[in-house]
Design a protein around this motif. Structure first.
Motif, PDB file in Angstrom:
ATOM      1  N   TYR A  91       0.882  -1.239   0.129  1.00  0.00           N
ATOM      2  CA  TYR A  91       0.052   0.035   0.004  1.00  0.00           C
ATOM      3  C   TYR A  91       0.882   1.250   0.049  1.00  0.00           C
ATOM      4  CZ  TYR A  91      -2.909   3.674   1.612  1.00  0.00           C
ATOM      5  OH  TYR A  91      -3.515   4.917   1.794  1.00  0.00           O
ATOM      6  N   ARG A 146      -0.149   3.361  -3.287  1.00  0.00           N
ATOM      7  CA  ARG A 146      -1.181   4.376  -3.153  1.00  0.00           C
ATOM      8  C   ARG A 146      -0.703   5.797  -4.271  1.00  0.00           C
ATOM      9  NH1 ARG A 146      -0.093   7.182   2.808  1.00  0.00           N
ATOM     10  NH2 ARG A 146      -1.848   8.441   1.925  1.00  0.00           N
ATOM     11  N   PRO A 201      -6.788   7.307  -1.104  1.00  0.00           N
ATOM     12  CA  PRO A 201      -7.149   6.142  -0.562  1.00  0.00           C
ATOM     13  C   PRO A 201      -6.887   5.894   1.305  1.00  0.00           C
ATOM     14  CG  PRO A 201      -4.819   5.933  -1.383  1.00  0.00           C
ATOM     15  CD  PRO A 201      -5.365   7.123  -1.880  1.00  0.00           C
ATOM     16  N   ALA A 254      -8.954   3.263  -6.633  1.00  0.00           N
ATOM     17  CA  ALA A 254      -8.872   4.387  -5.814  1.00  0.00           C
ATOM     18  C   ALA A 254      -7.412   4.426  -5.150  1.00  0.00           C
ATOM     19  CB  ALA A 254      -9.933   4.587  -4.645  1.00  0.00           C
ATOM     20  N   ASN A 281      -6.423   1.981  -3.015  1.00  0.00           N
ATOM     21  CA  ASN A 281      -6.410   0.901  -1.694  1.00  0.00           C
ATOM     22  C   ASN A 281      -5.597  -0.428  -2.232  1.00  0.00           C
ATOM     23  OD1 ASN A 281      -7.665   2.503   0.225  1.00  0.00           O
ATOM     24  ND2 ASN A 281      -9.587   2.592  -1.371  1.00  0.00           N
ATOM     25  N   VAL A 292     -12.541   5.968   0.775  1.00  0.00           N
ATOM     26  CA  VAL A 292     -11.408   7.101   0.393  1.00  0.00           C
ATOM     27  C   VAL A 292     -11.564   8.005   1.354  1.00  0.00           C
ATOM     28  CG1 VAL A 292     -11.161   6.686  -1.940  1.00  0.00           C
ATOM     29  CG2 VAL A 292     -12.958   8.420  -1.369  1.00  0.00           C
TER      30      VAL A 292
END
Length: 459
Positions: A36, A40, A116, A143, A145, A451
């Motif tokens: 992540y 992201r 995210p 988004a 994630n 989000v």
């Protein structure tokens, strides 16, 4: 706990998988959090390209993926292949529109930037083993994630196949991971600080349990739960279209759909004709091997679902309801070939003359059972439609504009379809009210659920 892949048409065990250990779950959480922090910051363009590649893979492998679904939960093969194609559609929708949905919203005083949240846990059901996952995963990944999937324990091959789709599409390792774990292991994953949100599709009790754990740890949840959708037919309706649609609306996915039409609410002066036509359609249905093209209705997904629907029907009959067709499991089983005798088959059933106080009043019937109720007018129809604790979808059949507007305005549901059956569409928000859920999936609303709507003011 062992997780088994079992063919519901034959009872055959394909494969047994061990549940992940605590150490293995931790390893996946570490990988998800590490990914992540990189994922992201990937561009919308990269995420869009990966989603398009996922759609390509789904379309190129629709038959194979469809067979896995049919083998694990029993839906007719044609419906399973159509489900794979719908998953490709939702991937393409968010690939094409996700960046616009998440664009900064500017005003005179500042702007909103959508960013995210982190790891999103998807707790998903068996009835649409691919679609339910992709309609959460596509917007969540677009988004920025990452997603961990805890799928239903009776569809492990489907769960692992979904992870393979995203891997083959080029998503970075750890952006989407499947956790083969039992329900008793799920609460600890929800509670983990690295998990920032939970999306569940399933039963009301499962939703309550997940929401309780998530609430204790202040996690965002989206819940899509059960439904007892009304299908209201007024005197001005096109009865040919209404009856034809009624069969599909009730029996899609062997009757195992949250948004299936379950309660057919008929105004008295057209009720006899509608009922007779529906019985005729039901009597022509072919129940059998879901792999065969001539089969209309396959098995229910598990023996417990078969027991539950049979008990509900039995209780209604004992109370005085009338079975216009179906309702007898042993008679159906005697007509099936020997290789299907251990399958979870239930006959397409229509119950009418249902007295008050039966399970039909307040419970969801998850199987090929249509419940018929008669009313004198629209006021009675709307009151009956709203009388359950559910509020997912509703279908109304009338050519009268005033009646259409009353149905749209007065039905308590997340969606109302006039002169068509309730269905999900990537372009429109999907979800329910009351005990049918919290939040929305699909459309722009769906991608905004997980989000951070960050307010920005620059002096």
């Amino acid at each position: 706990m062992a997780i088994k892949s079992i063919n519901p048409a034959t009872g055959k065990v394909y494969k047994t998988y061990p549940s992940l250990t605590s150490e293995e779950i931790e390893q996946r959480l570490v990988e998800g959090e590490a990914q992540y922090q990189h994922y992201r910051w990937t561009s919308f363009s990269d995420r869009s390209n990966w989603l398009q590649a996922a759609a390509d893979y789904l379309e190129d492998h629709d038959s194979g993926l469809g067979r896995i679904m049919t083998q694990e939960m029993g839906k007719p093969l044609g419906a399973a292949i159509a489900e794979v194609k719908k998953c490709a559609w939702v991937c393409r929708h968010y690939a094409d529109h996700g960046a616009d949905y998440l664009a900064d919203e500017r005003s005179d005083v500042g702007y909103v930037r959508y960013q995210p949240l982190g790891i999103i846990l998807a707790v998903m059901p068996w009835n649409y083993p691919l679609w339910q996952v992709f309609r959460l995963a596509a917007p969540a990944l677009m988004a920025g994630n990452v997603v961990l999937l805890k799928h239903a324990s009776n569809v492990p091959k489907c769960a692992l196949s979904i992870e393979q789709v995203f891997r083959k599409a080029g998503f970075p390792d750890g952006a989407f991971q499947t956790l083969l774990i039992g329900a008793d292991q799920t609460a600890a994953v929800i509670a983990d600080d690295r998990v920032r949100g939970v999306s569940l599709t399933g039963s009301g009790p499962a939703g309550s349990q997940v929401a309780a754990v998530a609430g204790q740890h202040l996690k965002k949840v989206v819940l899509e739960l059960g439904g007892s959708d009304p299908f209201i037919v007024m005197p001005s309706a096109d009865l040919d279209a209404a009856v034809e649609t009624a069969v599909t609306a009730r029996l899609q996915n062997n009757g195992q759909s949250c948004i299936a039409a379950k309660r057919f609410i008929l105004v008295d002066n057209i009720a006899d004709e509608f009922e007779a036509r529906l019985v005729e359609k039901y009597e022509s249905l072919v129940v059998g091997d879901p792999m065969q093209p001539e089969t209309d209705i396959g098995p229910l997904a598990t023996p417990s679902i078969l027991r539950d629907i049979h008990k509900q029907v039995h209780d209604c009959l004992i109370a005085g309801a009338k079975a216009l067709v179906g309702g007898h499991v042993e008679k159906l089983k005697a007509s099936l070939p020997p290789e299907l005798e251990l399958g979870n088959f239930y006959p397409p059933t229509i119950l009418s003359h249902i007295p008050p106080g039966t399970p039909a009043d307040q419970e969801e019937f998850f199987g090929p059972v249509a419940l018929i109720f008669r009313v004198k007018d629209l006021d009675e129809a709307i009151a009956l439609a709203n009388s359950t604790p559910f509020g997912l979808g509703a279908s109304g059949w009338t050519q009268d504009a005033t009646e259409q507007q009353r149905l749209i305005n007065e039905i308590e549901a997340g969606a109302v379809f006039i002169n068509s059956m309730v269905k999900s569409d990537p372009r429109l928000p999907f979800g329910g009210i009351k005990q049918s859920g919290i939040g929305r999936e699909l459309g722009r609303h769906g991608i905004l659920e997980f989000v951070n709507a960050k307010t920005v003011c620059v002096s």
